[in-house]
Scaffold this motif. Structure first.
Motif, PDB file in Angstrom:
ATOM      1  N   ARG A  50       0.827  -1.211   0.000  1.00 28.15           N
ATOM      2  CA  ARG A  50       0.000   0.000   0.000  1.00 28.15           C
ATOM      3  C   ARG A  50       0.863   1.264   0.000  1.00 28.15           C
ATOM      4  N   ASP A  51       1.956   1.226   0.751  1.00 29.06           N
ATOM      5  CA  ASP A  51       2.891   2.342   0.829  1.00 29.06           C
ATOM      6  C   ASP A  51       4.220   1.792   1.348  1.00 29.06           C
ATOM      7  N   LEU A  52       5.198   2.659   1.556  1.00 30.67           N
ATOM      8  CA  LEU A  52       6.511   2.175   2.004  1.00 30.67           C
ATOM      9  C   LEU A  52       6.460   1.550   3.399  1.00 30.67           C
ATOM     10  N   ALA A  53       5.630   2.086   4.286  1.00 29.08           N
ATOM     11  CA  ALA A  53       5.496   1.495   5.621  1.00 29.08           C
ATOM     12  C   ALA A  53       4.912   0.084   5.528  1.00 29.08           C
ATOM     13  N   ASP A  54       3.947  -0.095   4.650  1.00 28.36           N
ATOM     14  CA  ASP A  54       3.370  -1.418   4.435  1.00 28.36           C
ATOM     15  C   ASP A  54       4.415  -2.366   3.845  1.00 28.36           C
ATOM     16  N   PHE A  55       5.225  -1.874   2.892  1.00 27.43           N
ATOM     17  CA  PHE A  55       6.288  -2.712   2.344  1.00 27.43           C
ATOM     18  C   PHE A  55       7.266  -3.132   3.435  1.00 27.43           C
ATOM     19  N   GLU A  56       7.632  -2.198   4.298  1.00 26.97           N
ATOM     20  CA  GLU A  56       8.561  -2.536   5.394  1.00 26.97           C
ATOM     21  C   GLU A  56       7.975  -3.635   6.274  1.00 26.97           C
ATOM     22  N   ARG A  57       6.674  -3.566   6.547  1.00 26.47           N
ATOM     23  CA  ARG A  57       6.016  -4.605   7.346  1.00 26.47           C
ATOM     24  C   ARG A  57       6.084  -5.954   6.643  1.00 26.47           C
ATOM     25  N   VAL A  58       5.783  -5.972   5.348  1.00 28.34           N
ATOM     26  CA  VAL A  58       5.841  -7.223   4.576  1.00 28.34           C
ATOM     27  C   VAL A  58       7.259  -7.769   4.582  1.00 28.34           C
ATOM     28  N   LEU A  59       8.232  -6.904   4.367  1.00 28.68           N
ATOM     29  CA  LEU A  59       9.629  -7.335   4.330  1.00 28.68           C
ATOM     30  C   LEU A  59      10.059  -7.912   5.680  1.00 28.68           C
ATOM     31  N   ARG A  60       9.817  -7.167   6.755  1.00 24.46           N
ATOM     32  CA  ARG A  60      10.290  -7.601   8.084  1.00 24.46           C
ATOM     33  C   ARG A  60       9.532  -8.799   8.643  1.00 24.46           C
ATOM     34  N   ARG A  61       8.217  -8.784   8.501  1.00 21.95           N
ATOM     35  CA  ARG A  61       7.402  -9.817   9.165  1.00 21.95           C
ATOM     36  C   ARG A  61       7.148 -11.050   8.316  1.00 21.95           C
ATOM     37  N   ARG A  62       7.208 -10.905   6.995  1.00 22.44           N
ATOM     38  CA  ARG A  62       6.869 -12.042   6.148  1.00 22.44           C
ATOM     39  C   ARG A  62       8.069 -12.601   5.386  1.00 22.44           C
ATOM     40  N   ILE A  63       8.796 -11.733   4.710  1.00 23.50           N
ATOM     41  CA  ILE A  63       9.867 -12.227   3.845  1.00 23.50           C
ATOM     42  C   ILE A  63      11.123 -12.564   4.638  1.00 23.50           C
ATOM     43  N   MET A  64      11.566 -11.660   5.492  1.00 22.78           N
ATOM     44  CA  MET A  64      12.812 -11.883   6.233  1.00 22.78           C
ATOM     45  C   MET A  64      12.696 -12.974   7.300  1.00 22.78           C
ATOM     46  N   THR A  65      11.477 -13.359   7.651  1.00 24.62           N
ATOM     47  CA  THR A  65      11.313 -14.431   8.641  1.00 24.62           C
ATOM     48  C   THR A  65      11.284 -15.818   7.994  1.00 24.62           C
ATOM     49  N   LEU A  66      11.315 -15.872   6.671  1.00 18.63           N
ATOM     50  CA  LEU A  66      11.307 -17.168   5.990  1.00 18.63           C
ATOM     51  C   LEU A  66      12.629 -17.889   6.231  1.00 18.63           C
ATOM     52  N   PRO A  67      12.578 -19.206   6.375  1.00 12.89           N
ATOM     53  CA  PRO A  67      13.815 -19.962   6.546  1.00 12.89           C
ATOM     54  C   PRO A  67      14.727 -19.779   5.334  1.00 12.89           C
ATOM     55  N   GLY A  68      15.962 -19.431   5.602  1.00 14.17           N
ATOM     56  CA  GLY A  68      16.932 -19.287   4.527  1.00 14.17           C
ATOM     57  C   GLY A  68      17.080 -17.882   3.985  1.00 14.17           C
ATOM     58  N   ALA A  69      16.177 -16.968   4.319  1.00 21.61           N
ATOM     59  CA  ALA A  69      16.277 -15.596   3.802  1.00 21.61           C
ATOM     60  C   ALA A  69      17.547 -14.949   4.325  1.00 21.61           C
ATOM     61  N   GLY A  70      18.336 -14.394   3.425  1.00 22.18           N
ATOM     62  CA  GLY A  70      19.590 -13.748   3.798  1.00 22.18           C
ATOM     63  C   GLY A  70      19.601 -12.306   3.358  1.00 22.18           C
ATOM     64  N   ASP A  71      20.634 -11.926   2.615  1.00 20.34           N
ATOM     65  CA  ASP A  71      20.767 -10.556   2.137  1.00 20.34           C
ATOM     66  C   ASP A  71      19.655 -10.209   1.156  1.00 20.34           C
ATOM     67  N   VAL A  72      19.198  -8.954   1.239  1.00 20.58           N
ATOM     68  CA  VAL A  72      18.186  -8.474   0.303  1.00 20.58           C
ATOM     69  C   VAL A  72      18.602  -7.119  -0.254  1.00 20.58           C
ATOM     70  N   GLU A  73      18.122  -6.828  -1.444  1.00 14.16           N
ATOM     71  CA  GLU A  73      18.299  -5.518  -2.040  1.00 14.16           C
ATOM     72  C   GLU A  73      16.960  -5.111  -2.625  1.00 14.16           C
ATOM     73  N   ALA A  74      16.496  -3.908  -2.275  1.00 13.03           N
ATOM     74  CA  ALA A  74      15.195  -3.439  -2.741  1.00 13.03           C
ATOM     75  C   ALA A  74      15.371  -2.320  -3.754  1.00 13.03           C
ATOM     76  N   ASN A  75      14.576  -2.392  -4.819  1.00 15.87           N
ATOM     77  CA  ASN A  75      14.518  -1.339  -5.823  1.00 15.87           C
ATOM     78  C   ASN A  75      13.058  -0.969  -6.015  1.00 15.87           C
ATOM     79  N   VAL A  76      12.722   0.280  -5.720  1.00 14.38           N
ATOM     80  CA  VAL A  76      11.340   0.754  -5.830  1.00 14.38           C
ATOM     81  C   VAL A  76      11.065   1.131  -7.284  1.00 14.38           C
ATOM     82  N   LEU A  77       9.954   0.634  -7.814  1.00 14.06           N
ATOM     83  CA  LEU A  77       9.547   0.935  -9.183  1.00 14.06           C
ATOM     84  C   LEU A  77       9.040   2.371  -9.261  1.00 14.06           C
ATOM     85  N   LEU A  78       9.609   3.154 -10.167  1.00 13.50           N
ATOM     86  CA  LEU A  78       9.172   4.532 -10.367  1.00 13.50           C
ATOM     87  C   LEU A  78       8.172   4.625 -11.513  1.00 13.50           C
TER      88      LEU A  78
END
Length: 152
Positions: free
Chosen positions: A114-142
């Motif tokens: 929905r917005d950057l705060a929502d993306f941060e929530r998805v990243l921290r609570r859903r993606i980064m908690t997955l087993p095996g998730a390591g380094d990430v790099e984010a690129n925002v679509l303009l």
């Protein structure tokens, strides 16, 4: 590889632009009958040139104003299989595409929020908690321009 003539290419370009148009509408532009165009479309489907049609939703109109491309490197290769990570990340509703890639990262994800705060929530609570998730790099679509790609 299937042999394509100019008529096949015209039909493919027309469908790539708007897959909902009828064989009759394409035929009128080509000066061909609806059944003739329909037979060509069926042949292209049967030969695997046309893999199907998709509905493209407007994420922004649905309240998802931010799209982020996320490169994910698995932290512990061997302990978590690529298939397990792919299956787990595919279950996250905000993740639209999951691509296993060669290069600096193991996966490339297209994530909507929905917005950057929502993306941060998805990243921290859903993606980064997955087993095996390591380094990430984010690129925002303009901005984005969709192209149908090369047609023989």
């Amino acid at each position: 590889m299937i042999e394509l003539d100019d008529t096949d290419r015209f039909i493919l370009r027309a469908l790539a632009q708007d897959a909902s148009q009828s064989a009759g509408a394409i035929g009128r532009r080509l000066g061909m009958s609806q059944p003739a165009v329909w037979r060509r479309i069926r042949r292209l489907e049967k030969e695997g040139v046309i893999k199907g049609t998709r509905l493209r939703l407007n994420a922004e109109a649905l309240g998802f104003g931010v799209t982020v491309f996320l490169g994910v490197k698995l932290a512990r290769k061997g302990q978590v299989s690529l298939e397990d990570f792919e299956r787990a990340v595919s279950a996250i509703p905000e993740v639209q595409t999951v691509e296993h890639v060669l290069g600096l990262y193991d996966f490339r994800l297209r994530v909507v929020a929905r917005d950057l705060a929502d993306f941060e929530r998805v990243l921290r609570r859903r993606i980064m908690t997955l087993p095996g998730a390591g380094d990430v790099e984010a690129n925002v679509l303009l901005s984005e321009e969709r192209r149908p790609g090369p047609i023989g």
